[in-house]
Design an enzyme around this catalytic site. Structure first.
Site, short mmCIF file in Angstrom:
data_model
loop_
_atom_site.label_atom_id
_atom_site.label_comp_id
_atom_site.label_asym_id
_atom_site.label_seq_id
_atom_site.Cartn_x
_atom_site.Cartn_y
_atom_site.Cartn_z
N PHE A 123 7.34 0.86 20.17
CA PHE A 123 5.98 1.37 20.36
C PHE A 123 5.01 0.23 20.67
CE2 PHE A 123 1.89 2.70 18.25
CZ PHE A 123 1.50 3.60 19.23
N THR A 160 0.80 -1.22 0.00
CA THR A 160 0.00 0.00 0.00
C THR A 160 0.84 1.28 0.00
OG1 THR A 160 -0.18 -0.13 2.41
CG2 THR A 160 -1.95 -1.13 1.12
N THR A 173 8.12 -10.36 18.40
CA THR A 173 9.02 -9.38 17.77
C THR A 173 8.38 -8.00 17.64
OG1 THR A 173 8.31 -10.01 15.54
CG2 THR A 173 10.21 -11.20 16.44
N THR A 212 12.63 -5.10 17.99
CA THR A 212 13.30 -5.03 16.69
C THR A 212 13.88 -3.66 16.39
OG1 THR A 212 11.15 -4.58 15.65
CG2 THR A 212 11.89 -6.88 15.70
N SER A 213 13.30 -2.61 17.00
CA SER A 213 13.88 -1.27 16.87
C SER A 213 13.43 -0.44 18.05
CB SER A 213 13.45 -0.60 15.56
OG SER A 213 12.05 -0.41 15.55
N GLY A 227 10.19 -6.04 8.26
CA GLY A 227 9.75 -6.63 9.53
C GLY A 227 9.32 -8.08 9.36
N ASP A 228 8.66 -8.36 8.23
CA ASP A 228 8.22 -9.73 7.94
C ASP A 228 9.41 -10.64 7.70
OD1 ASP A 228 5.58 -8.64 7.94
OD2 ASP A 228 5.87 -8.02 5.86
N ASP A 282 18.65 5.44 4.87
CA ASP A 282 17.80 6.58 4.51
C ASP A 282 16.85 6.21 3.37
OD1 ASP A 282 16.70 9.10 4.27
OD2 ASP A 282 18.28 9.83 2.95
N ALA A 283 15.89 5.35 3.69
CA ALA A 283 14.89 4.93 2.70
C ALA A 283 13.77 4.21 3.43
CB ALA A 283 15.51 4.01 1.65
#
Length: 311
Positions: free
Chosen positions: A146, A45, A142, A180-181, A228-229, A221-222
């Site tokens: 947030f 999307t 995972t 994961t972050s 994540g998957d 930077d992208a």
């Protein structure tokens, strides 16, 4: 010994997200993967246009019934990712409970996709379903920072907070948790982001030992989709190969990510041309081209063991 994964995730015709991000890498590493596509879209999307269909809870149940009627509903792993419908998620919970009864050693790897950077991108009513029904069934979880904060109701501002939040998540069910972050500052500077992991291991004498690790991962930077998957799928694979060594599993997982992202970035910049930002199509993960790195990743990112404890 054959190892079979049931992966319930989204599917895209073009590109790599959900099951398209997870299936090929797992197959390359020797896993049999049975995929149920929660959505079938033309592409992810992030493009200007997308079309497609969404699988309902009833349709999910019909597919599972077919598997069950043929008595081929025995799995070693279940992998789930993005879902935005509570009845679909509740049906997934019912399926996992049934599969865990059939195989008590089944490992459920859950990426509780709810949002990032302080904003939810699924309806808020999914949070209690994840917190009260999904996470208690998970063996490996995972979340990003947030999502971990949402699930525990605790904010993370320091490494100590992160360790406490991982322990709270352990108490909810999962024996392995990887953030994961996070927004924590990296000791290596602002070009790196910090990931943390925690694993509880039952020893032969019945006591539990715990390993906590920290990793600095280079920022890019992208905007990539499907990373994540891929991370959750690779963590499944590498914890299977290193069941009692989270450090090794996370190093191999993060190194695969590094190689795939670097190859993708190089290709996207070449395609876009000098001074131009690559398009979503150019930033699709270079998965097939990374086959050798997925199979046998050169470990380029090292994890630090924060502490080990026995109790």
């Amino acid at each position: 010994m054959e190892c079979r994964v049931l992966s319930i995730q989204s599917h895209v015709v073009r590109g790599y997200v959900g099951n398209k991000s997870a299936t090929f890498p797992l197959q390359v590493l020797g896993f049999e993967v049975d995929s149920i596509n929660s959505v079938q879209f033309s592409n992810h999307t992030g493009y200007a246009h997308w079309k497609g269909q969404v699988l309902t809870a009833e349709e999910l149940n019909v597919l599972y019934e077919g598997i069950k009627l043929n008595k081929v509903n025995r799995y070693d792993y279940i992998l789930t990712g993005y879902s935005r419908d509570s009845s679909f998620l509740e049906t997934v919970v019912d399926i996992i409970q049934e599969l865990k009864k059939a195989n008590p050693n089944l490992v459920y790897v859950c990426d509780p996709v709810m949002g990032d950077h302080g904003a939810m991108y699924v309806p808020e009513y999914l949070l209690p379903v994840y917190r009260d029904k999904v996470v208690p069934l998970a063996d490996i979880l995972t979340p990003n920072q947030f999502e971990a904060e949402l699930l525990t109701g605790r904010k993370i501002t320091t490494e100590e907070d992160a360790v406490e939040v991982m322990d709270l998540l352990h108490k909810m069910g999962p024996e392995t948790v990887v953030l994961t972050s996070t927004d924590l500052p990296s000791k290596r500077g602002d070009q790196f982001l910090v990931a943390l992991g925690s694993q509880n291991i039952m020893k032969a004498d019945g006591t539990k030992t715990s390993q906590k690790i920290c990793m600095d991962m280079p920022k890019v930077d992208a905007v990539f989709v499907g990373t994540g998957d891929l991370f959750a799928a690779m963590l499944l694979a590498w914890t299977h190969h290193h069941p009692k060594d989270l450090k090794a599993a996370c190093e191999k997982t993060a190194s695969v990510m590094h190689h795939v992202i670097r190859r993708t970035m190089t290709y996207a910049n070449e395609m876009a041309g000098p001074g131009k930002r690559p398009s979503p199509a150019q930033l699709e993960l270079r998965m097939v081209q990374s086959k050798a790195d997925i199979e046998n990743p050169a470990v380029v990112l090292e994890a630090t063991v924060l502490h080990k404890s026995s109790r």
